[in-house]
Write a protein that holds these residues in place. Structure first.
Motif, short mmCIF file in Angstrom:
data_model
loop_
_atom_site.label_atom_id
_atom_site.label_comp_id
_atom_site.label_asym_id
_atom_site.label_seq_id
_atom_site.Cartn_x
_atom_site.Cartn_y
_atom_site.Cartn_z
N MET B 56 0.84 -1.20 0.00
CA MET B 56 0.00 0.00 0.00
C MET B 56 0.88 1.25 0.00
O MET B 56 0.60 2.21 -0.69
N TYR B 63 -3.33 6.26 -5.18
CA TYR B 63 -4.62 6.16 -4.49
C TYR B 63 -5.45 7.43 -4.72
O TYR B 63 -4.95 8.54 -4.60
N TRP B 73 -9.53 -1.44 0.06
CA TRP B 73 -8.29 -1.61 -0.70
C TRP B 73 -7.34 -2.50 0.09
O TRP B 73 -6.74 -3.44 -0.43
N MET B 74 -7.21 -2.21 1.39
CA MET B 74 -6.31 -2.98 2.26
C MET B 74 -6.72 -4.46 2.31
O MET B 74 -5.88 -5.35 2.12
#
Ligand code: ZN
Lengths: 192, 199
Positions: B56, B63, B73-74
């Motif tokens: 990330m 992003y 997303w994580m």
């Protein structure tokens, strides 16, 4: 509503998201069906048990290790940005000095005049162009680009020591462009 | 309106390096829990959680706040890493089983029972019998969750242990909302049957 249909609505009833009509049908079935009543009780119990499972605490090493890794990644990214920025700045700084600025302008004038004369066929016979390839011309090209230097060294090592034939400038340039494109592809492919 | 995660991401993108650390602090525990429950392995969970955050971090400049949630997303990245880990583990196990069979030695079941709640805080009103019963149920639950097929285990963990909404789960797993709902219901029914001796 039959038993199987009632079972399909267990979650929605538990989470209170059934519409009025389905809710009525579901509750009517459960009121009349003891098996479904028992199953629904057990369903609720087991969902609650899952939701009450204790949370795992991160180990004390998690955050320090991660922050260390992030700072390594950060300095790597900065390192790449830093080198390109310094390289460009150095080049600009060189041309800020009056002597170098003057030489640069002079070289530019000479180059433009030379090209003009050359194109008009004043100084050189145009047919001789493809055959005139001197080691010096290669050296000049090598010195102008670090990427070419790397590729040229690679080419040299592949040649046999006794091999005296030298490639013409044009194939070398083409080779350099192809290699550079594939290198760019490789470096971006590593992302997410 | 931006939520706190998006605001932190925006701050990080503008050069506030501490903002990403704050994001990690906010999400480290849910992420580790999700991974540990999904792969049923606490030790590897931390490694995979680190890998998730590193990925990330590397992609953070791409992003777009407001378009996708930081949280989904994580979980999406973590889910893919977990799936890879499970595949690799299956391959390793198969290799090990093959070797045992080929060498003619006695096969044994060496799947470890991993206690995911060993570090859970102690109950102040400690009653041995109640505690034992509770521990038995927890172990049974843990085992039952681990035994669920992956396509049911994933949405169940996200819903009942991580507390994500149905929409968020659909986004993480790239499923239609009807599929998400029916899989979660099916997973809960399976668990209920597995827990019959306890509940
Ligand atoms: Zn029934």
């Amino acid at each position: 509503m039959n038993c199987q249909q009632a079972e399909e609505h267990f979650s929605a009833h538990f989470e209170d998201t059934l519409d009025y009509q389905t809710l009525q049908g579901f509750e009517e079935h459960l009121a009349a069906c003891e098996a479904c009543q028992q199953e629904y009780d057990r369903f609720q119990e087991s969902v609650k048990a899952v939701q009450q499972l204790p949370q795992i605490e991160p180990s004390p090493y998690f955050m320090p290790t991660l922050l260390q890794r992030i700072s390594e990644e950060r300095s790597e990214i900065k390192g790449i940005k830093g080198t390109t920025a310094t390289g460009w700045k150095q080049l600009v700084d060189v041309f800020r000095r009056p002597v170098w600025a003057f030489s640069g302008i002079l070289a530019l004038i000479l180059a433009v005049t030379g090209t003009y004369l050359y194109q008009d066929g004043f100084l050189f016979d145009r047919d001789a162009d493809s055959t005139v390839v001197t080691p010096a011309s290669q050296k000049v090209q090598v010195a102008t680009s670090p990427v070419v230097t790397r590729r040229a060294v690679g080419d040299g090592s592949q040649r046999l020591p006794g091999d005296v034939t030298r490639p013409s400038v044009r194939p070398l340039q083409q080779h350099y462009i192809l290699k550079q494109v594939s290198y760019t592809n490789a470096s971006t492919r590593g992302g997410l | 309106m931006l939520d706190l995660d998006d605001e932190l991401m925006e701050r990080y993108q503008k050069g506030d390096e501490g903002a990403f650390t704050l994001l990690v602090r906010r999400h480290q525990q849910p992420l580790i829990n999700f991974i540990a429950r999904f792969i049923n392995d606490r030790d590897n969970a931390e490694d995979l959680a680190q890998e998730t955050f590193i990925r990330m971090f590397k992609a953070a400049h791409r992003y777009k706040p407001g378009r996708a949630q930081f949280k989904t997303w994580m979980y999406h990245i973590a889910k893919n890493l977990c799936k890879n880990e499970i595949r690799n583990r299956e391959r390793r196990d198969k290799y090990r089983v093959d070797n045992v069979v080929n060498s003619g030695s006695e096969g044994h079941n060496d799947t470890e029972e991993i206690d995911l709640i060993a570090n859970a805080p102690a109950n102040p009103a400690f009653q041995p019998e109640v505690e034992l019963e509770r521990k038995e149920l927890r172990n049974a639950l843990q085992k039952a969750i681990a035994e669920l097929p992956e396509q049911y285990r994933l949405p169940l963990v996200l819903r009942d242990l991580q507390g994500l909404s149905y929409d968020e789960i659909s986004e993480v797993l790239e499923l239609r909302s009807g599929t998400t709902k029916s899989r979660i219901n099916r997973a809960r029914l399976m668990l209920k049957d597995k827990l019959k001796p306890f509940i």
